[in-house]
Enzyme design. Structure first.
Site, PDB file in Angstrom:
ATOM      1  CG  ASP A  58      31.920 -45.680  31.343  1.00  0.00           C
ATOM      2  OD1 ASP A  58      31.474 -45.084  30.352  1.00  0.00           O
ATOM      3  OD2 ASP A  58      31.696 -46.874  31.587  1.00  0.00           O
ATOM      4  CG  ASP A  75      32.177 -50.678  33.745  1.00  0.00           C
ATOM      5  OD1 ASP A  75      32.243 -49.898  32.767  1.00  0.00           O
ATOM      6  OD2 ASP A  75      31.178 -51.378  33.984  1.00  0.00           O
ATOM      7  CG  ASP A  87      35.713 -47.073  30.345  1.00  0.00           C
ATOM      8  OD1 ASP A  87      35.345 -46.090  29.674  1.00  0.00           O
ATOM      9  OD2 ASP A  87      34.925 -47.816  30.954  1.00  0.00           O
TER      10      ASP A  87
END
Length: 727
Positions: free
Chosen positions: A416, A615, A619
């Site tokens: 990410d 995080d 996700d």
């Protein structure tokens, strides 16, 4: 405006969304096993887990509490039995003369009996089922080993006359192995407690996702009256009122009003999105500044949040652990050991010296005791325990043994952007002026307007001014224009701060300065224009800076043969700019949670071993689906619970450390298994009596127990070397 930050907030709730409750249970080791009621897996004996998303079942820790209760019962009894057994071996202290041999022996027997028959009863049930189902496993070894040690000791205590003189001690005492049986039971109970606690943590991710949905919704009836109804009663097509600060209950579209909505749970990006009539909104996101009326389009299991929850649950269930070498070998080891014990018994009965039956019994029991699974059972858990502890010292928290097995084989890492590669907080990057107004003066004017706004970009601008010691100018006639920016009077001058649309709406054309704006955008920044009295005065660039440790960490991973791919919910321009600066060649931008999840599955179908680092709540499905999910310790609780590795410092260099630790730990496990099996490979034939025809030596159960203990000591000592491993 372009967005570039993930700051997902956890908003609690008390009622789960109306998701399916299947009432079925499955085995975490064998996903193909599905039962209609709770119990144990018929193949491996592991406790079945619920497949439903019912909150009560997810929060149920009955099995953990039962195991903990049994462990605390067994621990003091085991300690006493062990102390009594070891007391006989202390030089200079004759417990036999003090207590009498029968009293000492019967004390051990009486204390060991409840440990085996009560505290360890579940293990014997699982072991029996493994034999009935013809699926030998560690429970088979544990039940046979402990039952043999206990059973032989009880027989020796009750009928000492059947034992040959060679088996007795110097004082004629009978050999007892009660302590071996109870120590194994207590160790296995402790292992079960630790395992159940770790497995219970995976439920926290689902519970956190369930909390994202509000327990009720405010429905507007046809006559205009309003009422609160349970979320499960909301129907598609219903009109719902969403007040400022409330969660949006289901998916739908805005039919009245205008507001900003925090969609960080969906996109991972922090900048709330402006919502006007006709715009889609998603259940579980949070309304912020204004009131909205929406029309429900997808409810119940059809909402995006419900699908995300199901993806996380499904991915967690699909993580069938790789069969450890100990379990694979156990399928052959158990029947072979039993067969050897039977053959040894028969051979000694037919060809052994008198009393042949006693010699046969000694040989068979020695074989079973020396093959007791203590070292085999410790081989993997000891290395895992020490390895996980070693990782924790480095800020790498690893949830289970399978992760250590897989990490060294990872070849693709999906990252990410916001909060993983970047710092995760928008900050002031640059101020440019196009006229006589100085940078500090321009920033003071802009900060004066923006300090009255709740928008995260405005807060970043105001914080940047404060960081430079600049005092914002007072503002009059403040006005916020949804989705565009703010206007007001500063020191008698008309000031406009916002995006290009707001400039155009006020007759100000920023085209002449677009090149300067683009220069900041290609660096991943968001540009805010500033105009005073109808004249463009400058721009301010706000961006989420790349973490200082990120470039070196990515270089280390590439050297290790790991392909790094960026997957983000942010817009393509910003994502591409960040990827270019980090030499990341593959970028998937504007990706929704289900798209990230599907990308992981696609790579896995191609044979890749995939790790995902993220995080945010967005996700969570990808983290759960990945072979190894890696959460930033600075991220959301849901991301951390969905992942199997957590980097406490939120630093990608921890992934490289985790790979090295994985290699060390797996090598240590293989060494431990070698120690465990080499002792059995040498000891079992000797215990069976192969040395007797040549040397006249028959291994007694006491020496068999000593060899078993030596193998355990070797395994433990080797595992402890991991504490000094360099990672």
């Amino acid at each position: 405006m372009e967005t570039d930050h993930c700051c997902s907030h956890h908003h609690g709730g008390n009622t789960a969304p109306p998701l399916a409750v299947t009432g079925q249970y499955t085995c975490p080791m064998h996903p193909d096993v599905i039962e209609d009621s709770p119990g144990d897996c018929p193949l491996c004996g592991m406790a079945l887990e619920p497949m439903s998303l019912d909150r009560n079942l997810l929060e149920d820790d009955t099995e953990l509490r039962e195991m903990l209760h049994l462990f605390w019962i067994s621990l003091p009894l085991t300690a006493i039995v062990f102390a009594l057994a070891m007391g006989e071996m202390i030089p200079g202290i004759d417990f036999r003369r003090w207590l009498g041999v029968n009293v000492l022996a019967w004390t051990q027997a009486l204390l060991a009996t409840p440990v085996l028959l009560w505290c360890g009863r579940l293990f014997f049930i699982r072991g029996w089922r493994s034999m009935v189902n013809r699926a030998p496993n560690m429970w088979t070894l544990i039940s046979i080993g402990t039952a043999t040690a206990y059973g032989f000791s009880l027989i020796a205590l009750l009928f000492p006359a059947i034992l040959p003189v060679s088996m007795l001690g110097e004082a004629g005492e009978v050999p007892l192995y009660f302590e071996a049986a109870v120590v194994i039971i207590s160790l296995v109970l402790l292992g079960q407690v630790l395992e159940l606690r770790a497995r219970g943590q995976t439920s926290q991710a689902l519970l956190g996702l369930l909390d994202l949905a509000p327990p009720s919704a405010r429905v507007i009836d046809a006559d205009g009256s309003e009422r609160d109804v349970p979320l499960g009663e909301v129907l598609a097509g219903a009109r719902l009122r969403i007040r400022p600060g409330e969660k949006i209950p289901v998916d739908g579209e805005v039919v009245e009003g205008a507001s900003t909505v925090d969609e960080s749970m969906l996109t991972g990006e922090p900048i709330p999105q402006e919502k006007l009539v006709g715009d889609p909104i998603t259940g579980g996101t949070v309304n912020q500044t204004g009131g909205l009326v929406m029309r429900a389009t997808r409810v119940g299991q059809e909402t995006l949040l419900a699908r995300i929850i199901e993806m996380v649950a499904s991915a967690q269930r699909s993580h069938a652990p790789i069969q450890r070498l100990a379990d694979v070998v156990a399928g052959w080891f158990v029947p072979i050991v039993v067969l050897i014990a039977i053959i040894a018994f028969v051979v000694w009965v037919i060809f052994g010296p008198s009393p042949s039956l006693a010699y046969a019994l000694v040989a068979a029991v020695s074989v079973l005791i020396i093959a007791c699974p203590c070292a085999l059972g410790l081989a993997t858990p000891m290395s895992v325990m020490v390895g996980i502890g070693r990782g924790a010292r480095e800020g790498v928290l690893i949830r289970d043994a399978e992760v250590l097995e897989i990490l060294e084989t990872v070849d693709v890492l999906l990252c990410d952007k916001t909060g993983t590669l970047t710092a995760g907080q928008p900050s002031l990057q640059a101020v440019e002026t196009f006229a006589d107004c100085g940078e500090d003066e321009l920033l003071a004017i802009a900060a004066g307007l923006e300090q009255a706004s709740e928008h995260p970009l405005a807060q970043a601008l105001a914080a940047g001014a404060a960081g430079r010691g600049i005092t914002p100018h007072p503002v009059a006639r403040f006005e916020s224009v949804t989705g565009q920016g703010v206007c007001g009077d500063v020191d008698g001058h008309a000031v406009v701060v916002g995006n290009a649309d707001l400039m155009n709406a006020n007759g100000i054309d920023p085209k002449a300065r677009l090149a300067r704006a683009e220069a900041h955008r290609v660096q991943g920044a968001t540009v805010i224009w500033i105009a005073i009295d109808g004249t463009l005065q400058g721009l301010i660039a706000i961006a989420d800076p790349i973490k200082a440790s990120t470039p070196a960490a990515l270089a280390t991973l590439r050297e290790a043969g790991v392909k790094v791919v960026m997957v983000t919910g942010d817009n393509r321009t910003t994502a591409t700019a960040i990827a270019k600066r980090l030499d990341i060649l593959e970028v998937h931008a504007e990706a929704l949670p289900e798209q990230k999840h599907e990308l992981v599955r696609s790579l896995q179908r191609k044979g890749h071993v995939v790790a995902v680092a993220g995080d945010g709540i967005n996700d969570a499905p990808a983290l759960a689906q990945a072979d190894v999910g890696i959460a930033m310790g600075t991220g959301t609780d849901i991301a951390i619970e969905s992942a199997r590795v957590t980097l406490v410092k939120g630093d990608l260099s921890g992934i490289a450390k985790a790979r090295i630790l994985s290699a060390h730990t797996m090598r240590n496990i293989r060494q431990n298994l070698f120690f465990a099996f080499i002792y059995n490979g040498i000891g079992v034939p000797i215990a069976a009596g192969v040395l007797y025809p040549v040397f006249g030596i028959q291994l007694s159960p006491m020496l068999a127990a000593a060899a078993m203990s030596l193998s355990s000591v070797s395994v433990i000592g080797n595992a402890l070397r991991l504490r000094r491993a360099v990672i």
